[in-house]
Design an enzyme around this catalytic site. Structure first.
Site, PDB file in Angstrom:
ATOM      1  N   CYS A  52       0.832  -1.204   0.000  1.00  0.00           N
ATOM      2  CA  CYS A  52       0.000   0.000   0.000  1.00  0.00           C
ATOM      3  C   CYS A  52       0.864   1.250   0.000  1.00  0.00           C
ATOM      4  O   CYS A  52       1.361   1.675   1.051  1.00  0.00           O
ATOM      5  CB  CYS A  52      -0.929  -0.014   1.212  1.00  0.00           C
ATOM      6  SG  CYS A  52      -1.987   1.437   1.337  1.00  0.00           S
TER       7      CYS A  52
ATOM      8  N   CYS B 262      -0.423   4.153   2.047  1.00  0.00           N
ATOM      9  CA  CYS B 262      -0.207   3.997   3.487  1.00  0.00           C
ATOM     10  C   CYS B 262       1.259   4.237   3.856  1.00  0.00           C
ATOM     11  O   CYS B 262       1.552   4.865   4.864  1.00  0.00           O
ATOM     12  CB  CYS B 262      -0.577   2.585   3.942  1.00  0.00           C
ATOM     13  SG  CYS B 262      -2.124   1.966   3.272  1.00  0.00           S
ATOM     14  N   ASP B 263       2.178   3.693   3.070  1.00  0.00           N
ATOM     15  CA  ASP B 263       3.576   3.634   3.501  1.00  0.00           C
ATOM     16  C   ASP B 263       4.548   4.453   2.660  1.00  0.00           C
ATOM     17  O   ASP B 263       5.731   4.559   3.009  1.00  0.00           O
ATOM     18  CB  ASP B 263       4.042   2.161   3.502  1.00  0.00           C
ATOM     19  CG  ASP B 263       3.216   1.319   4.468  1.00  0.00           C
ATOM     20  OD1 ASP B 263       2.763   1.873   5.484  1.00  0.00           O
ATOM     21  OD2 ASP B 263       3.010   0.120   4.198  1.00  0.00           O
TER      22      ASP B 263
HETATM   23  P1  FAD Z   1     -10.619  -5.361   6.829  1.00  0.00           P
HETATM   24  O1  FAD Z   1      -9.792  -4.459   7.634  1.00  0.00           O
HETATM   25  O2  FAD Z   1      -9.966  -6.208   5.783  1.00  0.00           O
HETATM   26  O3  FAD Z   1     -11.429  -6.295   7.828  1.00  0.00           O
HETATM   27  C1  FAD Z   1     -12.154  -7.385   7.343  1.00  0.00           C
HETATM   28  C2  FAD Z   1     -12.758  -8.091   8.523  1.00  0.00           C
HETATM   29  O4  FAD Z   1     -13.626  -9.116   8.041  1.00  0.00           O
HETATM   30  C3  FAD Z   1     -11.751  -8.780   9.431  1.00  0.00           C
HETATM   31  O5  FAD Z   1     -12.039  -8.480  10.774  1.00  0.00           O
HETATM   32  C4  FAD Z   1     -11.971 -10.276   9.188  1.00  0.00           C
HETATM   33  O6  FAD Z   1     -11.765 -11.036  10.361  1.00  0.00           O
HETATM   34  C5  FAD Z   1     -13.450 -10.269   8.814  1.00  0.00           C
HETATM   35  N1  FAD Z   1     -13.865 -11.426   8.008  1.00  0.00           N
HETATM   36  C6  FAD Z   1     -13.261 -11.943   6.898  1.00  0.00           C
HETATM   37  N2  FAD Z   1     -13.925 -13.043   6.500  1.00  0.00           N
HETATM   38  C7  FAD Z   1     -14.967 -13.205   7.374  1.00  0.00           C
HETATM   39  C8  FAD Z   1     -15.999 -14.170   7.514  1.00  0.00           C
HETATM   40  N3  FAD Z   1     -16.095 -15.214   6.688  1.00  0.00           N
HETATM   41  N4  FAD Z   1     -16.884 -14.038   8.530  1.00  0.00           N
HETATM   42  C9  FAD Z   1     -16.810 -12.989   9.377  1.00  0.00           C
HETATM   43  N5  FAD Z   1     -15.841 -12.050   9.307  1.00  0.00           N
HETATM   44  C10 FAD Z   1     -14.941 -12.175   8.324  1.00  0.00           C
HETATM   45  N6  FAD Z   1      -5.255   2.079   5.290  1.00  0.00           N
HETATM   46  C11 FAD Z   1      -5.095   3.349   5.722  1.00  0.00           C
HETATM   47  O7  FAD Z   1      -6.050   4.139   5.655  1.00  0.00           O
HETATM   48  N7  FAD Z   1      -3.911   3.766   6.265  1.00  0.00           N
HETATM   49  C12 FAD Z   1      -2.845   2.949   6.407  1.00  0.00           C
HETATM   50  O8  FAD Z   1      -1.780   3.365   6.874  1.00  0.00           O
HETATM   51  C13 FAD Z   1      -2.997   1.595   5.979  1.00  0.00           C
HETATM   52  N8  FAD Z   1      -1.966   0.729   6.093  1.00  0.00           N
HETATM   53  C14 FAD Z   1      -2.147  -0.563   5.684  1.00  0.00           C
HETATM   54  C15 FAD Z   1      -1.073  -1.460   5.861  1.00  0.00           C
HETATM   55  C16 FAD Z   1      -1.235  -2.774   5.488  1.00  0.00           C
HETATM   56  C17 FAD Z   1      -0.090  -3.725   5.681  1.00  0.00           C
HETATM   57  C18 FAD Z   1      -2.471  -3.221   4.921  1.00  0.00           C
HETATM   58  C19 FAD Z   1      -2.645  -4.665   4.533  1.00  0.00           C
HETATM   59  C20 FAD Z   1      -3.513  -2.340   4.736  1.00  0.00           C
HETATM   60  C21 FAD Z   1      -3.361  -1.002   5.116  1.00  0.00           C
HETATM   61  N9  FAD Z   1      -4.381  -0.072   4.949  1.00  0.00           N
HETATM   62  C22 FAD Z   1      -4.235   1.203   5.397  1.00  0.00           C
HETATM   63  C23 FAD Z   1      -5.643  -0.454   4.313  1.00  0.00           C
HETATM   64  C24 FAD Z   1      -6.697  -0.715   5.401  1.00  0.00           C
HETATM   65  O9  FAD Z   1      -6.185  -1.615   6.327  1.00  0.00           O
HETATM   66  C25 FAD Z   1      -7.962  -1.254   4.756  1.00  0.00           C
HETATM   67  O10 FAD Z   1      -8.424  -0.376   3.763  1.00  0.00           O
HETATM   68  C26 FAD Z   1      -9.047  -1.423   5.814  1.00  0.00           C
HETATM   69  O11 FAD Z   1      -8.600  -2.223   6.876  1.00  0.00           O
HETATM   70  C27 FAD Z   1     -10.299  -2.055   5.205  1.00  0.00           C
HETATM   71  O12 FAD Z   1     -11.228  -2.144   6.224  1.00  0.00           O
HETATM   72  P2  FAD Z   1     -12.442  -3.173   6.146  1.00  0.00           P
HETATM   73  O13 FAD Z   1     -13.162  -3.023   7.420  1.00  0.00           O
HETATM   74  O14 FAD Z   1     -13.165  -2.974   4.880  1.00  0.00           O
HETATM   75  O15 FAD Z   1     -11.784  -4.616   6.036  1.00  0.00           O
END
Ligand code: FAD
Ligand code: NAP
Length: 331
Positions: free
Chosen positions: A141, A144-145
């Protein structure tokens, strides 16, 4: 999968799948709307931010550890009164009301509405050395980084729109950016390609793959590249390696049940989180392949909860329990 018409003990007005920024935010808003939400944490409590270090673009925090930010969100969700369940969903039936979801351990959840916030995960090259330096120079990302590589040398792996946009973004900070692609033509669209070739900070490395990520105690120092045509190898010195070879949304269980695009992202009505099945909403990375940020995911979680509130206000629970499969929309 068997369905039931009578709500079970594990029935909720709103059932949230996922405990990332989207799921947690949806939980807080739904609880404050007195909807008594239940939230299923999934296999990665806290979501993707758990695996990163510093987050510097979350409003109100100049710099916060990803794990700390998500622990705070988790605590807020508990305080708001959301019922958080340590389980993950393995199957859903969206054809009858109430909806039915099966947990990994056999629990059967029923719900009047569902918010899908199961996120997405970056694809990785699958190298041991890539894994060893993830978060210490290897990232998926740039938004992010990228900031951490001011005045340094970076490389992006991939040949699609994401890789090109990541490379372009990194030129805001890095003094030099290599774009490493395994073929000699890009998949990215013409506009992005034109921007790429016009940028003097970017150098293409064609027909090459990363064979190993090199580093020391302080992090990444370079990569060992292999030519895809003749397997000859060479080393390239750099500080940051960004992998941009695609993402996989966690939507396998919704295949054939919700409309999705050909990559598996859930399709929603523009400007809304409504999916093809009335009463099912999708928020965060699971429906957004462009922005993929914590703050945009949280924003969509908020919208989903507000849309659930409006949806429930327009449907009494009895009507929801007896609505038929005709409202469903298979992909
Ligand atoms: P996610 O954070 O992906 O959460 C998904 C959730 O769904 C998890 O809790 C998982 O357990 C759950 N889940 C999955 N399958 C199932 C299932 N079958 N049943 C029930 N639950 C399930 N964004 C920023 O804004 N700033 C940053 O600095 C940043 N740094 C990042 C660094 C890294 C290494 C990564 C990988 C991503 C980064 N991001 C950053 C991006 C950010 O993390 C994502 O955009 C954000 O977390 C997405 O949120 P979400 O809630 O949509 O999904
Ligand atoms: P993508 O288009 O699937 O491209 C992935 C790239 O990674 C391809 O070039 C592929 O190489 C390469 N790749 C895949 N696996 C690899 C591996 N193991 N090792 C090395 N390289 C590998 O993915 P994306 O760029 O993330 O885009 C996803 C979708 O979102 C696309 O539809 C894209 O158009 C869209 N998108 C659009 C925009 C925009 O419109 N501005 C921005 C971002 C994304 P090959 O080419 O050899 O297969």
């Amino acid at each position: 999968m068997q369905t039931e018409e009578t709500p079970s003990a594990l029935h909720s007005k709103v059932l949230i799948f996922g405990s990332g920024p989207a799921g947690y935010t949806a939980g807080v808003y739904a609880a404050r709307a007195a909807l008594s939400p239940m939230l299923i944490e999934g296999p990665q409590p806290g979501g993707q931010l758990i695996i990163t270090t510093d987050v510097e673009n979350w409003p109100g925090d100049e710099c916060v550890l990803g794990s700390e930010l998500m622990a705070r969100m988790g605590a807020q969700v508990q305080r708001a009164g959301v019922e958080v369940v340590s389980d993950w969903i393995v199957d859903v039936d969206l054809s009858k009301r109430p909806f039915v979801a099966m947990g990994d351990g056999g629990a059967r959840y029923t719900a009047d509405t569902i918010i899908v916030a199961t996120g997405a995960s970056a694809r990785w090259l699958g190298l041991e050395s890539e894994d060893a330096y993830r978060g210490r120079g290897v990232s998926a990302c740039a938004t992010c980084d990228g900031f951490f590589y001011r005045g340094q040398v970076c490389a992006v792996v991939g040949g699609g729109n994401t890789a090109v946009e990541e490379a372009l973004y990194l030129t805001n900070f890095a003094k030099k950016v290599y774009l490493i692609h395994r073929r000699n033509t890009l998949r990215a669209d013409r506009t992005n390609q034109a921007r790429l070739h016009a940028n003097p900070k970017i150098e293409m490395i064609w027909n090459a793959e990363v064979a190993e990520v090199l580093g020391d105690d302080r992090g990444v120092t370079g990569v060992r590249l292999r030519d895809c045509r003749d397997a000859t190898e060479r080393q390239l010195a750099l500080h940051g390696l960004f992998i941009a070879i695609g993402h996989d949304p966690a939507t396998a269980m919704f295949r054939g049940k919700l409309h999705m695009d050909d990559e598996g992202y859930i399709l929603v009505t523009p400007g809304s989180t409504a999916t093809s099945v009335p009463g099912v909403f999708a928020a965060g990375d699971v429906q957004d392949k462009l922005f993929r940020q914590a703050v945009t995911s949280a924003g969509m979680g908020c919208i989903a909860a507000l849309e659930v509130e409006r949806y429930l206000a327009g449907h009494n629970t009895h009507a929801i329990a007896t609505e038929g499969a005709d409202a469903g929309g298979a992909a």
